[in-house]
Design a protein around this motif. Sequence first.
Motif, PDB file in Angstrom:
ATOM      1  N   MET A   1       0.714  -1.393  -0.117  1.00  0.00           N
ATOM      2  CA  MET A   1       0.009  -0.173   0.044  1.00  0.00           C
ATOM      3  C   MET A   1       0.836   1.263   0.034  1.00  0.00           C
ATOM      4  SD  MET A   1      -2.946   0.994   2.566  1.00  0.00           S
ATOM      5  CE  MET A   1      -3.321  -0.458   3.094  1.00  0.00           C
ATOM      6  N   THR A   2       0.576   2.169  -0.986  1.00  0.00           N
ATOM      7  CA  THR A   2       1.402   3.372  -0.901  1.00  0.00           C
ATOM      8  C   THR A   2       0.853   4.669  -0.190  1.00  0.00           C
ATOM      9  OG1 THR A   2      -0.079   4.527  -2.693  1.00  0.00           O
ATOM     10  CG2 THR A   2       1.714   2.984  -3.394  1.00  0.00           C
TER      11      THR A   2
ATOM     12  N   ALA B   1      -0.282   7.337  -0.655  1.00  0.00           N
ATOM     13  CA  ALA B   1      -1.443   7.950  -1.431  1.00  0.00           C
ATOM     14  C   ALA B   1      -2.594   7.134  -1.173  1.00  0.00           C
ATOM     15  CB  ALA B   1      -1.469   8.071  -2.923  1.00  0.00           C
ATOM     16  N   ILE B   2      -2.391   5.711  -1.312  1.00  0.00           N
ATOM     17  CA  ILE B   2      -3.854   4.881  -0.902  1.00  0.00           C
ATOM     18  C   ILE B   2      -3.901   5.016   0.539  1.00  0.00           C
ATOM     19  CG2 ILE B   2      -4.567   2.567  -0.971  1.00  0.00           C
ATOM     20  CD1 ILE B   2      -2.804   2.194  -3.434  1.00  0.00           C
ATOM     21  N   ARG B   3      -2.878   4.953   1.451  1.00  0.00           N
ATOM     22  CA  ARG B   3      -3.103   4.946   2.939  1.00  0.00           C
ATOM     23  C   ARG B   3      -3.913   6.283   3.287  1.00  0.00           C
ATOM     24  NH1 ARG B   3       1.999   4.717   4.284  1.00  0.00           N
ATOM     25  NH2 ARG B   3       1.987   2.568   3.458  1.00  0.00           N
ATOM     26  N   LEU B   4      -3.381   7.250   2.666  1.00  0.00           N
ATOM     27  CA  LEU B   4      -4.261   8.634   3.199  1.00  0.00           C
ATOM     28  C   LEU B   4      -5.484   8.531   2.711  1.00  0.00           C
ATOM     29  CD1 LEU B   4      -3.750  11.592   4.292  1.00  0.00           C
ATOM     30  CD2 LEU B   4      -3.690  12.318   1.935  1.00  0.00           C
ATOM     31  N   LEU B   5      -6.057   8.234   1.465  1.00  0.00           N
ATOM     32  CA  LEU B   5      -7.515   8.141   1.252  1.00  0.00           C
ATOM     33  C   LEU B   5      -7.987   7.032   2.041  1.00  0.00           C
ATOM     34  CD1 LEU B   5      -6.748   8.014  -2.895  1.00  0.00           C
ATOM     35  CD2 LEU B   5      -7.482  10.115  -1.252  1.00  0.00           C
ATOM     36  N   LYS B   6      -7.671   6.067   2.404  1.00  0.00           N
ATOM     37  CA  LYS B   6      -8.396   5.177   3.460  1.00  0.00           C
ATOM     38  C   LYS B   6      -8.531   5.957   4.521  1.00  0.00           C
ATOM     39  CE  LYS B   6      -7.234   0.794   1.310  1.00  0.00           C
ATOM     40  NZ  LYS B   6      -7.011  -0.430   1.594  1.00  0.00           N
ATOM     41  N   GLN B   7      -7.588   6.414   5.155  1.00  0.00           N
ATOM     42  CA  GLN B   7      -7.626   7.163   6.578  1.00  0.00           C
ATOM     43  C   GLN B   7      -8.739   8.303   6.360  1.00  0.00           C
ATOM     44  OE1 GLN B   7      -3.680   8.739   7.012  1.00  0.00           O
ATOM     45  NE2 GLN B   7      -2.868   6.886   7.986  1.00  0.00           N
ATOM     46  N   GLN B   8      -8.833   9.077   5.233  1.00  0.00           N
ATOM     47  CA  GLN B   8      -9.569  10.136   5.387  1.00  0.00           C
ATOM     48  C   GLN B   8     -11.044   9.790   4.640  1.00  0.00           C
ATOM     49  OE1 GLN B   8      -8.185  13.589   3.585  1.00  0.00           O
ATOM     50  NE2 GLN B   8      -6.219  13.472   5.018  1.00  0.00           N
ATOM     51  N   ASN B   9     -11.166   8.164   4.651  1.00  0.00           N
ATOM     52  CA  ASN B   9     -12.435   7.703   4.028  1.00  0.00           C
ATOM     53  C   ASN B   9     -13.055   8.421   2.765  1.00  0.00           C
ATOM     54  OD1 ASN B   9     -13.485   5.585   5.339  1.00  0.00           O
ATOM     55  ND2 ASN B   9     -14.788   6.577   6.794  1.00  0.00           N
ATOM     56  N   ILE B  10     -12.185   8.659   1.910  1.00  0.00           N
ATOM     57  CA  ILE B  10     -12.344   9.074   0.684  1.00  0.00           C
ATOM     58  C   ILE B  10     -12.496   8.174  -0.660  1.00  0.00           C
ATOM     59  CG2 ILE B  10     -11.480  10.669  -1.310  1.00  0.00           C
ATOM     60  CD1 ILE B  10     -10.189  12.240   1.014  1.00  0.00           C
ATOM     61  N   ALA B  11     -13.632   8.004  -1.046  1.00  0.00           N
ATOM     62  CA  ALA B  11     -14.040   6.957  -2.030  1.00  0.00           C
ATOM     63  C   ALA B  11     -13.193   7.012  -3.129  1.00  0.00           C
ATOM     64  CB  ALA B  11     -15.187   7.324  -2.838  1.00  0.00           C
ATOM     65  N   HIS B  12     -12.555   6.235  -3.516  1.00  0.00           N
ATOM     66  CA  HIS B  12     -11.551   5.829  -4.719  1.00  0.00           C
ATOM     67  C   HIS B  12     -11.461   4.276  -5.063  1.00  0.00           C
ATOM     68  CE1 HIS B  12      -9.283   4.695  -1.075  1.00  0.00           C
ATOM     69  NE2 HIS B  12      -8.328   3.949  -1.782  1.00  0.00           N
ATOM     70  N   SER B  13     -10.928   4.044  -6.061  1.00  0.00           N
ATOM     71  CA  SER B  13     -10.501   2.534  -6.423  1.00  0.00           C
ATOM     72  C   SER B  13      -9.054   2.632  -7.010  1.00  0.00           C
ATOM     73  CB  SER B  13     -11.507   1.906  -7.330  1.00  0.00           C
ATOM     74  OG  SER B  13     -11.612   2.695  -8.476  1.00  0.00           O
TER      75      SER B  13
ATOM     76  N   ALA C   1     -10.898  18.492 -15.549  1.00  0.00           N
ATOM     77  CA  ALA C   1     -11.285  17.186 -14.878  1.00  0.00           C
ATOM     78  C   ALA C   1     -12.465  17.646 -14.401  1.00  0.00           C
ATOM     79  CB  ALA C   1     -10.295  17.301 -13.560  1.00  0.00           C
ATOM     80  N   LYS C   2     -13.008  18.726 -14.334  1.00  0.00           N
ATOM     81  CA  LYS C   2     -14.410  19.163 -13.576  1.00  0.00           C
ATOM     82  C   LYS C   2     -15.422  18.592 -14.465  1.00  0.00           C
ATOM     83  CE  LYS C   2     -15.649  22.263 -10.958  1.00  0.00           C
ATOM     84  NZ  LYS C   2     -15.806  21.914  -9.508  1.00  0.00           N
ATOM     85  N   GLN C   3     -15.304  18.134 -15.604  1.00  0.00           N
ATOM     86  CA  GLN C   3     -16.113  17.631 -16.433  1.00  0.00           C
ATOM     87  C   GLN C   3     -16.533  15.932 -16.464  1.00  0.00           C
ATOM     88  OE1 GLN C   3     -14.347  18.434 -20.337  1.00  0.00           O
ATOM     89  NE2 GLN C   3     -14.695  20.709 -20.095  1.00  0.00           N
ATOM     90  N   LEU C   4     -15.508  15.537 -15.788  1.00  0.00           N
ATOM     91  CA  LEU C   4     -15.463  14.094 -15.597  1.00  0.00           C
ATOM     92  C   LEU C   4     -16.028  13.754 -14.013  1.00  0.00           C
ATOM     93  CD1 LEU C   4     -11.615  13.369 -16.435  1.00  0.00           C
ATOM     94  CD2 LEU C   4     -13.839  13.064 -17.732  1.00  0.00           C
ATOM     95  N   ASP C   5     -16.672  12.564 -14.021  1.00  0.00           N
ATOM     96  CA  ASP C   5     -17.192  11.871 -12.854  1.00  0.00           C
ATOM     97  C   ASP C   5     -16.313  11.186 -12.135  1.00  0.00           C
ATOM     98  OD1 ASP C   5     -19.739  12.601 -13.348  1.00  0.00           O
ATOM     99  OD2 ASP C   5     -20.190  10.807 -14.355  1.00  0.00           O
ATOM    100  N   THR C   6     -15.096  10.779 -12.862  1.00  0.00           N
ATOM    101  CA  THR C   6     -13.894   9.804 -12.255  1.00  0.00           C
ATOM    102  C   THR C   6     -12.800  10.378 -12.943  1.00  0.00           C
ATOM    103  OG1 THR C   6     -15.426   8.277 -11.651  1.00  0.00           O
ATOM    104  CG2 THR C   6     -12.991   7.579 -11.650  1.00  0.00           C
ATOM    105  N   MET C   7     -11.772  10.612 -12.290  1.00  0.00           N
ATOM    106  CA  MET C   7     -10.377  10.909 -12.953  1.00  0.00           C
ATOM    107  C   MET C   7      -9.465   9.965 -12.350  1.00  0.00           C
ATOM    108  SD  MET C   7      -9.401  14.426 -11.174  1.00  0.00           S
ATOM    109  CE  MET C   7      -7.793  14.682 -11.912  1.00  0.00           C
ATOM    110  N   TYR C   8      -8.343   9.670 -13.024  1.00  0.00           N
ATOM    111  CA  TYR C   8      -7.214   8.589 -12.760  1.00  0.00           C
ATOM    112  C   TYR C   8      -5.886   9.350 -12.763  1.00  0.00           C
ATOM    113  CZ  TYR C   8     -10.619   4.914 -13.923  1.00  0.00           C
ATOM    114  OH  TYR C   8     -11.733   4.310 -14.012  1.00  0.00           O
ATOM    115  N   VAL C   9      -5.248   9.058 -11.289  1.00  0.00           N
ATOM    116  CA  VAL C   9      -4.065   9.674 -10.944  1.00  0.00           C
ATOM    117  C   VAL C   9      -3.065   8.466 -10.668  1.00  0.00           C
ATOM    118  CG1 VAL C   9      -4.695  12.050 -10.687  1.00  0.00           C
ATOM    119  CG2 VAL C   9      -4.545  10.446  -8.923  1.00  0.00           C
ATOM    120  N   SER C  10      -1.827   8.816 -10.509  1.00  0.00           N
ATOM    121  CA  SER C  10      -0.916   7.801 -10.132  1.00  0.00           C
ATOM    122  C   SER C  10      -1.059   7.567  -8.717  1.00  0.00           C
ATOM    123  CB  SER C  10       0.505   8.452 -10.212  1.00  0.00           C
ATOM    124  OG  SER C  10       1.224   7.295  -9.666  1.00  0.00           O
ATOM    125  N   GLY C  11      -0.993   6.299  -8.413  1.00  0.00           N
ATOM    126  CA  GLY C  11      -1.195   5.880  -7.002  1.00  0.00           C
ATOM    127  C   GLY C  11       0.055   6.034  -6.330  1.00  0.00           C
ATOM    128  N   GLY C  12       0.963   6.084  -6.750  1.00  0.00           N
ATOM    129  CA  GLY C  12       2.451   6.146  -6.016  1.00  0.00           C
ATOM    130  C   GLY C  12       3.444   5.363  -6.494  1.00  0.00           C
TER     131      GLY C  12
END
Length: 155
Positions: free
Chosen positions: A1-2, A4-16, A117-128
């Motif tokens: 786990m990177t 980036a992923i750890r922070l999103l999980k800690q802050q309960n931010i929806a992501h995949s 990015a605002k036009q999208l429902d989902t964007m993809y960025v590097s996970g680390g």
Amino acid sequence: MTPAIRLLKQQNIAHSVHEYEHDPNNTNFGLEACEKLGLSADEVFKTLLTTDGKQCFVAILPVQNTLNLKKMATAVNVKKLVMANPADAERITGYIVGGISPIAQKKRLKTVIDERAKQLDTMYVSGGRRGLDIAIAPDDLAKVLSAEFVGIVDE
């Protein structure tokens, strides 16, 4: 786990999380992610570091676009920007080039997300790391990064 992923999980931010086999001979990391994940180049965003010589700034833009350094400088309220050198980018973010996530960098930098990015429902960025992308809602990414949306690409 990177980080980036750890922070999103800690802050309960929806992501995949989306992994793929990175080809070590491929240096076009963003387009490789598009191809291997079956995504359009409008959905996948690259993370670039810029500097005015004193401080660094993060630009997040679609992989097929070119960063407009003048627009980015205006967005962060400095006179002139240049691209940070890759070794500095790695040292400052804690990630390797081709795997620099905008999320959970070693130091929080002022960040600008291209307005497309605002036009999208989902964007993809590097996970680390190379071969790892995170799907996230643009507004959630902006919130976690305290980023703003501004047009920063060449037309």
